[in-house]
Design a protein around this motif. Structure first.
Motif, PDB file in Angstrom:
ATOM      1  N   LEU A 129       0.999  -1.603   0.203  1.00 48.50           N
ATOM      2  CA  LEU A 129       0.064  -0.167  -0.050  1.00 48.50           C
ATOM      3  C   LEU A 129       0.465   1.263  -0.106  1.00 48.50           C
ATOM      4  O   LEU A 129       0.117   2.543  -0.492  1.00 48.50           O
ATOM      5  CB  LEU A 129      -0.840   0.131   0.895  1.00 48.50           C
TER       6      LEU A 129
ATOM      7  N   LYS B 172       0.088   3.591  -3.019  1.00 52.55           N
ATOM      8  CA  LYS B 172      -0.452   4.546  -3.026  1.00 52.55           C
ATOM      9  C   LYS B 172       0.049   5.587  -3.138  1.00 52.55           C
ATOM     10  O   LYS B 172       1.798   6.623  -3.039  1.00 52.55           O
ATOM     11  CB  LYS B 172      -0.463   4.419  -1.846  1.00 52.55           C
TER      12      LYS B 172
ATOM     13  N   SER C  46      -5.567   9.322   2.425  1.00 52.08           N
ATOM     14  CA  SER C  46      -5.564   8.440   3.664  1.00 52.08           C
ATOM     15  C   SER C  46      -6.750   9.597   4.610  1.00 52.08           C
ATOM     16  O   SER C  46      -7.299   9.121   4.957  1.00 52.08           O
ATOM     17  CB  SER C  46      -4.427   7.524   4.598  1.00 52.08           C
TER      18      SER C  46
ATOM     19  N   THR D  59      -1.789   7.271   7.668  1.00 50.41           N
ATOM     20  CA  THR D  59      -1.339   5.384   7.169  1.00 50.41           C
ATOM     21  C   THR D  59      -0.357   4.121   7.810  1.00 50.41           C
ATOM     22  O   THR D  59      -1.226   3.509   8.388  1.00 50.41           O
ATOM     23  CB  THR D  59      -1.316   4.628   5.497  1.00 50.41           C
TER      24      THR D  59
ATOM     25  N   VAL E 119      -6.929  -2.641   3.932  1.00 52.40           N
ATOM     26  CA  VAL E 119      -5.741  -1.932   2.943  1.00 52.40           C
ATOM     27  C   VAL E 119      -5.943  -0.847   2.220  1.00 52.40           C
ATOM     28  O   VAL E 119      -6.062   0.119   1.127  1.00 52.40           O
ATOM     29  CB  VAL E 119      -6.042  -3.823   1.620  1.00 52.40           C
TER      30      VAL E 119
END
Length: 386
Positions: free
Chosen positions: A1, A5, A14, A105, A151
């Protein structure tokens, strides 16, 4: 991730959705000193391309954050780490730049890990073997909607609630085993934090009763806690936390008590029970069928082993479904399945442990064992592809 991301993409941040509301307390108090949230207009233009959560409610002419502040306290350590890092690297110390998003995150995954560690210890306390316990953890994470909210969506509170509830229960079980009151003080502190996170978290009391359905335990505990020194410790471990929402309401509106959810509320006369459980739109059992399998098989085993616990467990889930399906937005926004049920995953884990233990006792050549394993594996893969 973290590799895939793009934290600079306004659509991939996030700190978005519900998290914007819970998180806003931190920059408002620590950076901007602005509980009127005037800083949000500039932040939204800069980082969110106007795709933002509307969480400010007008209360008698004053702005109030409609969410409770408990989760902000869990965000706080990672916010402070990000704040220090932005200072060291010369980045923008505005509370929303990429470093804050990354640390937020990472914090989400930390609380998942802590929640799983607490759940593992709870199951071991309940006399499951380490092998069964570890299989339970794997199946629960990959086979339920928890995976999605780890996720793909870090914006909601349920992974944090998952940690808090498991940690609270673990300390109560440790007290039952050792008789040491320090575990109760920790449990009550955690319970207070759970309470100022979401008002409906009061239902966690039913979960505690499910795992310790012994009246004498609570009677003896109350007798000890109402002695002078333990009572003072209880007050010190809970009251300061419970005061936080009232203080924030007072600072934001001038009033000590505010119903900050505005027109949002419960309609207990018209619960959407069928939709909550089975609708194509967001049904819990439709999109998390493993939960239904675990409930059916697990409660069937529990009925034979402990009828009192069976009745408490059935009642607990009936109350949870009734209350959660009575909320005006019974589907709880965008997402996967019914996210509010993640908080109470420990009950599914316990029932799954009973199923695996029963299958193990039937022997390796028994067809029920192969059937159970096949169903579990199928629904784990089903959840991933769903």
């Amino acid at each position: 991730l973290l590799i895939s991301k793009d934290f600079n993409n306004p659509n991939q941040r996030s700190i978005t959705g519900d998290a914007e509301a819970y998180y806003a307390y931190l920059p408002a108090i620590i950076i901007y000193h602005d509980l009127d949230y005037n800083f949000l207009s500039e932040v939204n233009k800069k980082y969110y391309a106007d795709n933002t959560k509307d969480f400010l409610i007008d209360f008698q002419g004053e702005k109030v954050n409609k969410t409770f502040p408990g989760i902000a306290l869990l965000y706080l350590p990672f916010f402070l780490i990000a704040h220090v890092l932005t200072f060291l690297f010369g980045a923008e110390m505005d509370g929303y730049s990429s470093i804050y998003q990354v640390c937020f995150t990472i914090g989400h995954f930390v609380y998942l890990l802590l929640g799983l560690m607490a759940m593992q210890k709870v199951l071991l306390q309940l006399s499951f073997s380490k092998q069964i316990t570890n299989w339970v953890l794997l199946i629960i994470v990959l086979g339920t909607n928890m995976f999605f909210y780890v996720v793909f969506d870090q914006s909601v509170t349920h992974i944090h609630n998952f940690f808090l509830i498991n940690y609270c229960l673990l300390n109560i079980l440790k007290h039952r085993e050792s008789g040491t009151l320090k575990f109760i003080y920790t449990a009550l502190f955690t319970l207070a934090l759970i309470g100022i996170t979401r008002p409906t978290n009061v239902l966690v009391i039913g979960l505690i009763i499910f795992f310790i359905p012994t009246v004498s335990f609570y009677r003896e505990l109350l007798q000890r806690l109402f002695q002078l020194k333990p009572f003072i410790m209880v007050v010190l471990s809970t009251v300061p936390l419970f005061l936080i929402p009232f203080i924030l309401w007072k600072l934001q509106t001038g009033h000590w008590v505010v119903y900050s959810y505005g027109d949002e509320g419960f309609d207990f006369k018209h619960p959407e029970i069928f939709n909550f459980l089975l609708s194509y739109f967001k049904g819990w059992w439709l999109y998390t069928p493993l939960a239904l399998i675990i409930l059916l098989l697990g409660f069937g085993i529990l009925w034979k082993q402990n009828k009192k616990q069976f009745v408490i467990g059935i009642t607990l889930f009936a109350v949870l479904v009734y209350v959660f399906s009575s909320w005006w937005c019974w589907y709880y926004g965008a997402g996967m399945s019914q996210r509010v049920m993640i908080d109470y995953t420990i009950v599914l884990a316990y029932l799954l442990g009973l199923i695996l233990m029963k299958a193990q006792h039937l022997g390796k050549r028994s067809w029920p064992l192969y059937l159970v394993v096949t169903l579990l594996v199928f629904f784990m893969f089903f959840k991933q592809f769903r």
